[in-house]
Write an enzyme that holds these catalytic residues in place. Structure first.
Site, PDB file in Angstrom:
ATOM      1  N   CYS A 179     -15.458  20.146 -16.028  1.00  0.00           N
ATOM      2  CA  CYS A 179     -16.223  21.428 -14.543  1.00  0.00           C
ATOM      3  C   CYS A 179     -16.077  20.560 -13.468  1.00  0.00           C
ATOM      4  O   CYS A 179     -15.393  19.012 -12.967  1.00  0.00           O
ATOM      5  CB  CYS A 179     -18.398  20.884 -14.645  1.00  0.00           C
ATOM      6  SG  CYS A 179     -19.231  21.028 -13.168  1.00  0.00           S
TER       7      CYS A 179
ATOM      8  N   CYS B 100     -13.242  27.432 -12.192  1.00  0.00           N
ATOM      9  CA  CYS B 100     -14.599  26.783 -12.210  1.00  0.00           C
ATOM     10  C   CYS B 100     -14.107  27.254 -14.274  1.00  0.00           C
ATOM     11  O   CYS B 100     -13.758  27.639 -14.366  1.00  0.00           O
ATOM     12  CB  CYS B 100     -15.629  27.571 -11.740  1.00  0.00           C
ATOM     13  SG  CYS B 100     -17.142  27.764 -12.561  1.00  0.00           S
TER      14      CYS B 100
HETATM   15  N1  DGL Z   1     -17.172  23.743 -11.639  1.00  0.00           N
HETATM   16  C1  DGL Z   1     -17.798  24.667 -12.249  1.00  0.00           C
HETATM   17  C2  DGL Z   1     -17.257  24.231 -13.397  1.00  0.00           C
HETATM   18  O1  DGL Z   1     -15.901  24.218 -13.500  1.00  0.00           O
HETATM   19  C3  DGL Z   1     -19.342  25.277 -12.269  1.00  0.00           C
HETATM   20  C4  DGL Z   1     -20.195  24.230 -12.108  1.00  0.00           C
HETATM   21  C5  DGL Z   1     -21.406  24.882 -12.023  1.00  0.00           C
HETATM   22  O2  DGL Z   1     -22.025  26.247 -10.908  1.00  0.00           O
HETATM   23  O3  DGL Z   1     -22.785  24.913 -13.612  1.00  0.00           O
HETATM   24  O4  DGL Z   1     -17.917  24.519 -14.344  1.00  0.00           O
END
Ligand code: DGL
Length: 232
Positions: free
Chosen positions: A178, A69
């Site tokens: 993301c 993430c």
């Molecule tokens: N998938 C995550 C990222 O790479 C988080 C997305 C979220 O929950 O806002 O930032």
């Protein structure tokens, strides 16, 4: 066992690369969809959430934690490393270096508001952007949630708005900053055809493998089991 987490389904894109590269290893994946989106939370909320996940993974015997993430990596990883010095952390950050290295002149970086607003993203731009390159940092509020909930109407609307704003800028690379965003590749390509989409999942997997070798972490007793959890 290697612990991998994200705020939901996004990190599964990273998990796929990890299992492809290291099919002999055991993985445990936690998709924290109850707390999605991470990218619209404060640092103290994010620290409380990620600390508790890491504590659970540690109790389960994980030696390596993959923060699949960008939001949790850019906002929490430094502090988590200090808090858990006995664990190895590998995170994921927007592939700004990749865009700069491949000579992109006008890069659009799509990421959550928390990632865009982080010191780590500022550092990446400072470290890798050359004077003849332009980088547009775009906070994509609501996009990770829309992807998590498979809300295709909102996904398209958010990307259409971004396109409206950047269509005349000559964008020649898009960084998917993301881990949820590769799930919207089709919609992004619809608005930005022929623009390469860069994501860091494969690089994360290679870094995990490097860390395993460097720290001599044995896979004895592992059978390539992959457990996917939505509660801990
Ligand atoms: N998938 C995550 C990222 O790479 C988080 C997305 C979220 O929950 O806002 O930032």
């Amino acid at each position: 066992m290697i612990g991998v987490f994200d705020s939901g389904i996004g990190g599964l894109n990273v998990l796929k690369e990890l299992t492809k590269l290291m099919p002999e290893r055991d993985f445990i994946y936690f998709g924290d969809s109850n707390n999605c989106p991470y990218g619209e939370k404060s640092d103290s909320e994010l620290m409380a959430i990620t600390t508790s996940i890491v504590m659970h993974f540690k109790e389960m015997g994980c030696k390596i934690i993959v923060i699949a993430c960008n939001t949790a990596t850019t906002r929490c990883m430094k502090k988590l490393r200090k808090q858990f010095p006995d664990l190895i952390f590998v995170g994921t950050v927007p592939a700004i270096k990749v865009a700069c290295d491949r000579e992109s002149k006008k890069t659009l970086v799509m990421a959550t508001p928390a990632t865009i607003d982080s010191e780590r993203t500022e550092e990446l731009v400072r470290d890798y952007k050359r004077p003849d390159q332009e980088i547009f940092l775009v906070p994509c509020e609501g996009l990770a949630s829309a992807i998590e909930h498979k809300n295709y109407y909102d996904i398209r609307k958010i990307i259409k708005n971004i396109h409206e704003e950047y269509k005349d800028k000559g964008i020649d690379a898009i960084v998917l900053g993301c881990t949820h965003y590769p799930n919207a590749k089709k919609q992004i390509e619809e608005f930005f055809p022929n623009v390469p989409l860069l994501d860091g999942s494969n690089g994360v997997a290679r870094e995990v493998k490097r860390q395993i070798c460097k720290n001599h972490i044995s896979s004895v007793g592992q059978t390539g089991e992959v457990k996917i959890l939505d509660t801990l």
